[in-house]
Design an enzyme around this catalytic site. Structure first.
Site, PDB file in Angstrom:
ATOM      1  N   ILE A  37       1.353 -20.824  -3.863  1.00 33.66           N
ATOM      2  CA  ILE A  37       2.486 -20.175  -4.533  1.00 33.66           C
ATOM      3  C   ILE A  37       2.070 -19.825  -5.969  1.00 33.66           C
ATOM      4  CG2 ILE A  37       4.879 -20.512  -5.314  1.00 33.66           C
ATOM      5  CD1 ILE A  37       4.552 -20.207  -2.244  1.00 33.66           C
TER       6      ILE A  37
ATOM      7  N   ASN B  61       8.132 -28.088   0.413  1.00 35.07           N
ATOM      8  CA  ASN B  61       7.122 -27.950   1.471  1.00 35.07           C
ATOM      9  C   ASN B  61       7.150 -29.186   2.357  1.00 35.07           C
ATOM     10  OD1 ASN B  61       4.714 -26.869   2.756  1.00 35.07           O
ATOM     11  ND2 ASN B  61       3.547 -28.433   1.659  1.00 35.07           N
TER      12      ASN B  61
ATOM     13  N   ASP C 108      -0.007 -29.628  -2.382  1.00 33.51           N
ATOM     14  CA  ASP C 108       0.476 -30.932  -1.888  1.00 33.51           C
ATOM     15  C   ASP C 108       0.633 -32.010  -2.957  1.00 33.51           C
ATOM     16  OD1 ASP C 108       0.385 -29.803   0.705  1.00 33.51           O
ATOM     17  OD2 ASP C 108      -1.739 -30.319   0.867  1.00 33.51           O
TER      18      ASP C 108
ATOM     19  N   SER D 287       7.403 -23.058  14.401  1.00 30.42           N
ATOM     20  CA  SER D 287       8.347 -23.898  15.157  1.00 30.42           C
ATOM     21  C   SER D 287       9.317 -24.611  14.213  1.00 30.42           C
ATOM     22  CB  SER D 287       7.612 -24.898  16.059  1.00 30.42           C
ATOM     23  OG  SER D 287       6.905 -25.835  15.293  1.00 30.42           O
ATOM     24  N   ASN D 288       8.839 -24.993  13.032  1.00 27.16           N
ATOM     25  CA  ASN D 288       9.764 -25.600  12.061  1.00 27.16           C
ATOM     26  C   ASN D 288      10.758 -24.563  11.549  1.00 27.16           C
ATOM     27  OD1 ASN D 288       9.233 -28.561  11.120  1.00 27.16           O
ATOM     28  ND2 ASN D 288       7.215 -27.677  11.559  1.00 27.16           N
TER      29      ASN D 288
ATOM     30  N   HIS E 110       4.576 -31.500   4.741  1.00 29.07           N
ATOM     31  CA  HIS E 110       3.159 -31.745   5.005  1.00 29.07           C
ATOM     32  C   HIS E 110       3.045 -32.799   6.103  1.00 29.07           C
ATOM     33  CE1 HIS E 110      -1.067 -31.500   4.016  1.00 29.07           C
ATOM     34  NE2 HIS E 110      -1.111 -32.814   4.222  1.00 29.07           N
TER      35      HIS E 110
ATOM     36  N   LEU F 109       0.565 -21.043   4.325  1.00 24.54           N
ATOM     37  CA  LEU F 109      -0.771 -21.462   3.909  1.00 24.54           C
ATOM     38  C   LEU F 109      -1.260 -20.891   2.577  1.00 24.54           C
ATOM     39  CD1 LEU F 109      -2.592 -21.551   7.365  1.00 24.54           C
ATOM     40  CD2 LEU F 109      -1.544 -23.416   6.090  1.00 24.54           C
TER      41      LEU F 109
ATOM     42  N   GLU G  16       9.146 -34.026  12.135  1.00 23.10           N
ATOM     43  CA  GLU G  16       9.471 -32.847  11.315  1.00 23.10           C
ATOM     44  C   GLU G  16      10.777 -32.203  11.777  1.00 23.10           C
ATOM     45  OE1 GLU G  16       5.085 -31.460   9.801  1.00 23.10           O
ATOM     46  OE2 GLU G  16       5.877 -30.443  11.557  1.00 23.10           O
TER      47      GLU G  16
END
Ligand code: GRF
Length: 193
Positions: A93, A107, A150, A18-19, A109, A90, A179
């Site tokens: 990297i 990213n 993160d 959705s983002n 979060h 998910l 978001e």
């Protein structure tokens, strides 16, 4: 007309996307930034249908293809991708990609990092931990990606209140709203800085 000086970005996701869709819609009218690729490691995830619907080129790659970063790098070079946006992606990297795209991978979060970050902390796991700890606030964090989940430099955070009646579903809706509102704007200012 889309000009040559456009900043090309790719959006990677592993789930609903959705983002990714929101980011594509935001930049569809931009004269400076364009989404040239949606990447995913999950061929059956909803993000693939969104890419088709939005008519944004879709690339499905395996974990191994991400980690070797040869074929994937060739596609990013061919499409002149300068920045990679992780939106619900998910997999970790790999070092090679981090070196080649140093400070160019960001990213989002769904918590106020460093709270509720790290391996396994994604989606509803984050929200249920926030609720379990009776936190008064949650929020979103946009950050640079480095070799640890993160933990890269924080670029932006936005708080929201956790209300008494909140459950995982209502809290996740509040977070999604933040978001959708802020992530594209932060991407825009980051890539045009
Ligand atoms: C978002 O909450 C984002 O913060 C997190 O994963 C979720 C992705 O949702 N990294 P979607 O796939 O964009 O719907």
């Amino acid at each position: 007309m889309k000009i040559l000086f456009m900043k090309n970005i790719a959006v990677f996701g592993s789930g609903s996307g959705s983002n990714a869709e929101n980011i594509c819609r935001f930049f569809s009218s931009s004269k400076q930034v364009q989404v040239v690729l949606i990447g995913t490691n999950k061929k059956d995830a909803r993000i693939t249908n969104r890419a088709k619907k939005l008519k944004v080129p879709l690339l499905v790659f395996s974990k191994n293809e991400l980690n070797t970063f040869t074929k994937l790098h060739a596609v990013l070079l061919k499409t002149r991708v300068e920045y990679v946006i992780l939106a619900g992606f998910l997999l970790k990297i790999p070092e090679k990609m981090l070196e080649l795209y140093k400070n160019k991978i960001i990213n989002i979060h769904p918590s106020l990092l460093p709270k509720y970050g790290g391996k396994g902390m994604y989606g509803n796991n984050v929200h249920s931990s926030v609720l379990k700890n009776n936190d008064l606030f949650s929020g979103i964090t946009v950050h640079l990606v480095n070799e640890n989940y993160d933990e890269g430099e924080i670029l932006f955070q936005k708080k929201c209140a956790v209300d008494k009646g909140d459950d995982v579903s209502s809290l996740s809706k509040k977070i999604a709203k933040l978001e959708y509102l802020y992530f594209p704007k932060i991407i825009n200012s980051f890539v045009l800085k």
